[in-house]
Design an enzyme around this catalytic site. Structure first.
Site, PDB file in Angstrom:
ATOM      1  NE  ARG A   1      -3.871   0.524   2.026  1.00  0.00           N
ATOM      2  CZ  ARG A   1      -5.098   0.644   2.538  1.00  0.00           C
ATOM      3  NH1 ARG A   1      -5.330   1.507   3.500  1.00  0.00           N
ATOM      4  NH2 ARG A   1      -6.088  -0.096   2.077  1.00  0.00           N
TER       5      ARG A   1
ATOM      6  CG  HIS B   1      -8.476  -0.139  -2.684  1.00  0.00           C
ATOM      7  ND1 HIS B   1      -7.683  -1.204  -2.298  1.00  0.00           N
ATOM      8  CD2 HIS B   1      -9.119   0.283  -1.549  1.00  0.00           C
ATOM      9  CE1 HIS B   1      -7.832  -1.404  -0.989  1.00  0.00           C
ATOM     10  NE2 HIS B   1      -8.698  -0.525  -0.522  1.00  0.00           N
TER      11      HIS B   1
END
Ligand code: CP
Ligand code: NVA
Length: 271
Positions: free
Chosen positions: A60, A87
């Site tokens: 991330r 995402h």
């Protein structure tokens, strides 16, 4: 499994960490400042070393280019746990949740209302790949790019709107995301125009008509469900009545992160 978090996370960290554990693996969570990456070691060298120690790596981070560089040099699977633009693991859980509700995805209408975020972009890409008609409504200046390239084999459609009711009309699932994404706190728009408090106020004012409330859900299909990737800000992008009400599948959606990501890891790692 290395799980590198350069930004905060509740769901992604919990679901990957517990999912890896349930699969019999050992998750190694790495936070900002814990790797030599933060002291200038290259993504290439990091990827080469990770490849000698773990079976796969999730990251991330902000820049998509950093993740791409890591993936380019890694000899193991690398997966995206959220970047500025994408995402995808969230979208997998979203599609699983819609399929649980309706038994299928093909031909369903998925409406997203709000900021044209990483979440919206991944929904557009994966939703069309799953054969859904994805409708995304955002205020002017906050839309997804209108030339978003869809993957080969995408048989659904992607349509951008400004009017939230038009997007919601007939939708089987109505989805929203936060008004201020990680990294957007200081500025009103991706381009950094009108930053600071004035920018934040401008952003809130622009996005207010895109809130998911009972009235917007009433404009969708009769059995429509409400979705949200979370974290939520009740009273901003979604009302508390919807967030905790009978038409939401949001808490199932959060749980499904773990289930679908276990399937992703099996897909990536099974011989
Ligand atoms: N939806 C989601 O990715 O949540 P976290 O930021 O808590 O991981
Ligand atoms: N668009 C949000 C999603 C959070 C899960 C963000 O990037 O902060």
């Amino acid at each position: 499994m290395a799980l590198i978090f350069e930004k905060p996370s509740t769901r992604t960290r919990l679901s990957f960490e517990m999912g890896v554990y349930e699969l019999g693996g050992h998750p190694v969570v790495l936070r900002p400042g814990e790797m030599q990456l933060s002291r200038g070691e290259s993504a290439r060298d990091t990827a080469l070393v990770l490849s000698r120690q773990v079976a796969a790596v999730g990251m991330r981070t902000g820049p998509d280019s950093l993740l791409a560089e890591l993936a380019e040099h890694a000899q193991i699977p690398v997966f995206n746990m959220l970047t500025a633009l994408h995402h995808p693991c969230q979208a997998l859980a979203d599609l699983m949740t819609v399929r649980e509700a309706f038994g299928t995805l093909t031909g369903l209408r998925l409406a997203y209302v709000g900021d044209g975020t990483n979440v919206a972009r991944s929904l557009g890409i994966l939703g069309t790949l799953a054969g859904m008609d994805v409708a995304i409504a955002s205020p002017p200046g906050y839309s997804l790019e209108d030339d978003l390239s869809l993957p080969p084999g995408a048989e659904g459609s992607l349509t951008l709107y400004h009017d939230p009711r038009e997007a919601a009309s007939g939708a089987h699932a109505l989805y929203t995301d936060v008004w201020v994404s990680m990294g957007d706190e200081a500025g009103a728009k991706a381009g950094g125009e009108a930053g600071g408090e004035a920018g934040a106020q401008e952003r809130r004012a622009a996005l207010a008509p895109y809130r998911i409330d009972d009235a917007l859900l009433d404009a969708a299909a009769p059995d429509a469900i409400a979705l949200h990737c979370l974290p939520a800000h009740p009273g901003e992008e979604i009302t508390a009545e919807v967030l905790y009400g009978p038409r939401q599948r949001i808490w199932d959606q959060a749980e499904n992160r773990r289930h679908v990501q276990k399937a992703l890891l099996e897909f990536l790692l099974a011989a």
